[in-house]
Each structure stands twice: as structure tokens, then as C-alpha cells.
Design a protein around this motif. Sequence first.
Motif, PDB file in Angstrom:
ATOM      1  N   PHE A   1      51.097  39.457  34.680  1.00 34.74           N
ATOM      2  CA  PHE A   1      50.040  40.448  34.464  1.00 34.74           C
ATOM      3  C   PHE A   1      48.751  40.009  35.138  1.00 34.74           C
ATOM      4  O   PHE A   1      48.101  40.806  35.824  1.00 34.74           O
ATOM      5  CB  PHE A   1      49.811  40.645  32.963  1.00 34.74           C
ATOM      6  N   GLU A   2      48.379  38.753  34.965  1.00 37.63           N
ATOM      7  CA  GLU A   2      47.138  38.253  35.563  1.00 37.63           C
ATOM      8  C   GLU A   2      47.210  38.283  37.092  1.00 37.63           C
ATOM      9  O   GLU A   2      46.225  38.580  37.762  1.00 37.63           O
ATOM     10  CB  GLU A   2      46.838  36.838  35.067  1.00 37.63           C
ATOM     11  N   ALA A   3      48.389  37.979  37.660  1.00 38.04           N
ATOM     12  CA  ALA A   3      48.547  38.003  39.116  1.00 38.04           C
ATOM     13  C   ALA A   3      48.370  39.426  39.655  1.00 38.04           C
ATOM     14  O   ALA A   3      47.671  39.651  40.646  1.00 38.04           O
ATOM     15  CB  ALA A   3      49.913  37.451  39.512  1.00 38.04           C
ATOM     16  N   VAL A   4      48.981  40.394  39.005  1.00 42.60           N
ATOM     17  CA  VAL A   4      48.866  41.782  39.449  1.00 42.60           C
ATOM     18  C   VAL A   4      47.438  42.287  39.244  1.00 42.60           C
ATOM     19  O   VAL A   4      46.901  43.031  40.079  1.00 42.60           O
ATOM     20  CB  VAL A   4      49.885  42.683  38.713  1.00 42.60           C
ATOM     21  N   LYS A   5      46.803  41.858  38.162  1.00 44.35           N
ATOM     22  CA  LYS A   5      45.414  42.240  37.909  1.00 44.35           C
ATOM     23  C   LYS A   5      44.498  41.727  39.022  1.00 44.35           C
ATOM     24  O   LYS A   5      43.616  42.448  39.505  1.00 44.35           O
ATOM     25  CB  LYS A   5      44.982  41.676  36.551  1.00 44.35           C
ATOM     26  N   ALA A   6      44.720  40.469  39.457  1.00 43.61           N
ATOM     27  CA  ALA A   6      43.921  39.903  40.549  1.00 43.61           C
ATOM     28  C   ALA A   6      44.178  40.647  41.857  1.00 43.61           C
ATOM     29  O   ALA A   6      43.246  40.900  42.635  1.00 43.61           O
ATOM     30  CB  ALA A   6      44.234  38.415  40.707  1.00 43.61           C
ATOM     31  N   MET A   7      45.437  41.005  42.115  1.00 46.14           N
ATOM     32  CA  MET A   7      45.767  41.755  43.325  1.00 46.14           C
ATOM     33  C   MET A   7      45.086  43.125  43.313  1.00 46.14           C
ATOM     34  O   MET A   7      44.574  43.585  44.344  1.00 46.14           O
ATOM     35  CB  MET A   7      47.284  41.917  43.451  1.00 46.14           C
ATOM     36  N   ALA A   8      45.071  43.775  42.157  1.00 41.90           N
ATOM     37  CA  ALA A   8      44.431  45.089  42.051  1.00 41.90           C
ATOM     38  C   ALA A   8      42.926  44.970  42.280  1.00 41.90           C
ATOM     39  O   ALA A   8      42.326  45.829  42.948  1.00 41.90           O
ATOM     40  CB  ALA A   8      44.720  45.709  40.688  1.00 41.90           C
ATOM     41  N   ALA A   9      42.310  43.941  41.750  1.00 42.37           N
ATOM     42  CA  ALA A   9      40.865  43.745  41.952  1.00 42.37           C
ATOM     43  C   ALA A   9      40.563  43.500  43.427  1.00 42.37           C
ATOM     44  O   ALA A   9      39.594  44.048  43.981  1.00 42.37           O
ATOM     45  CB  ALA A   9      40.364  42.587  41.104  1.00 42.37           C
ATOM     46  N   ALA A  10      41.397  42.702  44.095  1.00 45.01           N
ATOM     47  CA  ALA A  10      41.202  42.437  45.521  1.00 45.01           C
ATOM     48  C   ALA A  10      41.376  43.724  46.328  1.00 45.01           C
ATOM     49  O   ALA A  10      40.605  43.998  47.267  1.00 45.01           O
ATOM     50  CB  ALA A  10      42.172  41.366  46.005  1.00 45.01           C
ATOM     51  N   ALA A  11      42.374  44.523  45.984  1.00 47.47           N
ATOM     52  CA  ALA A  11      42.602  45.790  46.684  1.00 47.47           C
ATOM     53  C   ALA A  11      41.429  46.741  46.468  1.00 47.47           C
ATOM     54  O   ALA A  11      40.997  47.433  47.398  1.00 47.47           O
ATOM     55  CB  ALA A  11      43.898  46.431  46.211  1.00 47.47           C
ATOM     56  N   ARG A  12      40.891  46.775  45.251  1.00 43.39           N
ATOM     57  CA  ARG A  12      39.742  47.638  44.963  1.00 43.39           C
ATOM     58  C   ARG A  12      38.527  47.214  45.791  1.00 43.39           C
ATOM     59  O   ARG A  12      37.828  48.051  46.362  1.00 43.39           O
ATOM     60  CB  ARG A  12      39.430  47.577  43.468  1.00 43.39           C
ATOM     61  N   ASP A  13      38.295  45.911  45.889  1.00 43.51           N
ATOM     62  CA  ASP A  13      37.182  45.408  46.705  1.00 43.51           C
ATOM     63  C   ASP A  13      37.367  45.781  48.175  1.00 43.51           C
ATOM     64  O   ASP A  13      36.415  46.180  48.862  1.00 43.51           O
ATOM     65  CB  ASP A  13      37.050  43.889  46.567  1.00 43.51           C
ATOM     66  N   GLU A  14      38.601  45.657  48.660  1.00 39.68           N
ATOM     67  CA  GLU A  14      38.879  45.995  50.057  1.00 39.68           C
ATOM     68  C   GLU A  14      38.667  47.487  50.311  1.00 39.68           C
ATOM     69  O   GLU A  14      38.107  47.877  51.344  1.00 39.68           O
ATOM     70  CB  GLU A  14      40.306  45.589  50.416  1.00 39.68           C
ATOM     71  N   VAL A  15      39.085  48.320  49.384  1.00 38.90           N
ATOM     72  CA  VAL A  15      38.890  49.768  49.528  1.00 38.90           C
ATOM     73  C   VAL A  15      37.405  50.100  49.563  1.00 38.90           C
ATOM     74  O   VAL A  15      36.959  50.930  50.373  1.00 38.90           O
ATOM     75  CB  VAL A  15      39.615  50.533  48.389  1.00 38.90           C
ATOM     76  N   GLU A  16      36.630  49.458  48.707  1.00 40.60           N
ATOM     77  CA  GLU A  16      35.181  49.711  48.704  1.00 40.60           C
ATOM     78  C   GLU A  16      34.559  49.300  50.038  1.00 40.60           C
ATOM     79  O   GLU A  16      33.712  50.016  50.582  1.00 40.60           O
ATOM     80  CB  GLU A  16      34.522  48.965  47.548  1.00 40.60           C
ATOM     81  N   ALA A  17      34.977  48.144  50.578  1.00 39.45           N
ATOM     82  CA  ALA A  17      34.447  47.689  51.867  1.00 39.45           C
ATOM     83  C   ALA A  17      34.839  48.645  52.990  1.00 39.45           C
ATOM     84  O   ALA A  17      34.013  48.991  53.853  1.00 39.45           O
ATOM     85  CB  ALA A  17      34.942  46.281  52.170  1.00 39.45           C
ATOM     86  N   LEU A  18      36.087  49.089  52.991  1.00 41.37           N
ATOM     87  CA  LEU A  18      36.536  50.024  54.016  1.00 41.37           C
ATOM     88  C   LEU A  18      35.846  51.380  53.887  1.00 41.37           C
ATOM     89  O   LEU A  18      35.539  52.026  54.902  1.00 41.37           O
ATOM     90  CB  LEU A  18      38.060  50.181  53.961  1.00 41.37           C
ATOM     91  N   THR A  19      35.591  51.817  52.670  1.00 40.74           N
ATOM     92  CA  THR A  19      34.883  53.076  52.459  1.00 40.74           C
ATOM     93  C   THR A  19      33.465  52.995  53.014  1.00 40.74           C
ATOM     94  O   THR A  19      32.981  53.927  53.676  1.00 40.74           O
ATOM     95  CB  THR A  19      34.854  53.428  50.960  1.00 40.74           C
TER      96      THR A  19
END
Length: 87
Positions: free
Chosen positions: A52-70
Amino acid sequence: MQSENRMFDDLVKLVNGAAGTLAGVGREAEQGARSRAREWIGGLDFVSRDEFEAVKAMAAAARDEVEALTARLAALEAAKPAEKAKP
């Protein structure tokens, strides 16, 4: 007197034996219930805390990347009309 003590001793032994047997039955029932609960829970789709913690960290990283790309896309789109105005 001697016979009364023997009878009392026999009664105490009987009660002790029954208590030991009941304790053993209780332990066996508890182990059986735990085993059934593990089997039931094992059949469900639960994940471990580490997963759960690993997937949570991956989701946070993906969210940060989406914000940067936006933000990058918005900057590129804002610069595009300026390029059209030059010619």
C-alpha cells in the motif's frame, strides 16, 4: 476421617482434570477459529501495508509529474500565440 480426605482428594483431582480438559478444548477452539479467520482473510483481496505504501508513493510521484507537465503545457500554449503574432 481418612475416607473423607480421600473423597475430597478425588473430587479435587476430578475438578483439576476437568479444568485442564476445558482449557485444552478452549485453546483448540481458539486455534481453529484463528485458522478459519486466516483462510477467510487470505481469500480476500487485501494488500500488505508495504504494498500500500509503495503504491501510495507511486501515485504521489505521478501526481507531481502531472502537475509539472500541466504547468509546462500551459506555458507552451501561452507562448504559442506570441509566435503567431510575429510573422
